[in-house]
Every structure is written in C-alpha cells, then in structure tokens.
Design a protein around this motif. Structure first.
Motif, mmCIF file in Angstrom:
data_model
loop_
_atom_site.group_PDB
_atom_site.id
_atom_site.type_symbol
_atom_site.label_atom_id
_atom_site.label_comp_id
_atom_site.label_asym_id
_atom_site.label_seq_id
_atom_site.Cartn_x
_atom_site.Cartn_y
_atom_site.Cartn_z
ATOM 1 N N LEU A 60 1.063 -1.692 -0.172
ATOM 2 C CA LEU A 60 -0.054 -0.179 -0.201
ATOM 3 C C LEU A 60 1.098 1.398 -0.160
ATOM 4 N N GLU A 61 2.284 1.193 0.478
ATOM 5 C CA GLU A 61 2.597 2.560 0.662
ATOM 6 C C GLU A 61 3.731 3.286 -0.311
ATOM 7 N N THR A 62 3.844 2.045 -1.022
ATOM 8 C CA THR A 62 4.183 1.980 -2.694
ATOM 9 C C THR A 62 2.977 3.346 -3.492
ATOM 10 N N LEU A 63 2.041 3.514 -3.743
ATOM 11 C CA LEU A 63 0.545 4.111 -4.028
ATOM 12 C C LEU A 63 1.122 5.489 -3.799
ATOM 13 N N LYS A 68 2.982 5.486 5.650
ATOM 14 C CA LYS A 68 2.459 3.622 6.802
ATOM 15 C C LYS A 68 1.285 4.630 7.238
ATOM 16 N N VAL A 69 1.291 5.437 7.736
ATOM 17 C CA VAL A 69 0.035 6.086 8.432
ATOM 18 C C VAL A 69 -0.975 5.372 7.388
ATOM 19 N N VAL A 93 -10.942 6.613 4.974
ATOM 20 C CA VAL A 93 -10.031 6.894 5.271
ATOM 21 C C VAL A 93 -10.089 8.850 5.780
ATOM 22 N N HIS A 94 -10.021 8.662 7.486
ATOM 23 C CA HIS A 94 -9.503 10.221 7.585
ATOM 24 C C HIS A 94 -8.088 10.949 6.592
ATOM 25 N N GLY A 95 -8.139 11.826 6.457
ATOM 26 C CA GLY A 95 -6.902 12.737 5.385
ATOM 27 C C GLY A 95 -7.285 12.162 3.599
ATOM 28 N N ILE A 96 -7.819 11.011 3.534
ATOM 29 C CA ILE A 96 -7.791 10.403 1.992
ATOM 30 C C ILE A 96 -9.028 10.956 1.268
#
Length: 113
Positions: A60-63, A68-69, A93-96
């Motif tokens: 997921l971090e590759t997106l 990380k969060v 998801v808060h922030g997306i």
C-alpha cells in the motif's frame, strides 16, 4: 407560446431524469451515500496494480500519497468494515479525499475475492 412551454417542460424533465440519483440495490458508499448519481458514479475497477483489498502495508505504501499511517488506516478500515467496492470508499479513511482517490485510481485494483 404553449408549444414553447411544452418543449421547455420536456427539456427540464429530461434533465431531471439524467441527474436524478439512482439507487444501487442496497450498496452504500462508506461515506454514507446510499445512492450514486448516474453521470458521476465511478464503476468498479479491476485493472490497477495494487489489490487494495488484499495488499499489505508495504504494498500500500507504494501508492502515491500513501505512507505508513494511511496504509495502516486503510488496512484497519478494510478489516473493520469489509472490502472496498468503489474508489469513493477510500475516502472513509480520514485524510483521504477525492483528490487522493483521483491520483490512486490508475494504480488500484478493487477486485473482491
């Protein structure tokens, strides 16, 4: 004058039909929306690289824009409320927000097994 009024009424009614919400057989976006708009709904997507419903934290971090969060929050949301069916579901998801979803769209795969 009556003919013009009838034509205008027909145009207004046809526009109202085009822009009317369409109920989607009980599917509710995680953001609470129980219906999709005919002209703005994004279809279920299967062509991306990262399978958002099974990917681990590292994948997921590759997106773009997902660190990380957010990766951990996506996994938590997925575990708590089930798979993501629509790109808009990621906004739970808060922030997306919608901007992030647009950036992710070409990279994600929403296939549910």
């Amino acid at each position: 004058m009556t003919g013009v009024l009838l034509v205008l009424t027909g145009v207004v009614l046809s526009l109202a039909h085009i822009l009317a919400p369409v109920h989607n057989d009980g599917i509710v976006y995680r953001t609470g929306c129980g219906s999709a708009w005919q002209l703005s709904g994004i279809p279920v997507k299967e062509a991306g690289i990262v399978r958002i419903n099974t990917a681990g934290e590292d994948e997921l971090e590759t997106l773009p824009g997902i660190g990380k969060v957010y990766a951990l929050q996506l996994i938590e949301e997925r575990n708590k409320n089930g798979p993501f069916y629509y790109p808009e579901d990621l906004t739970a998801v808060h922030g997306i927000g919608n901007g992030t979803v647009k950036k992710l769209y070409q990279y994600i795969n929403l296939t549910v097994e």
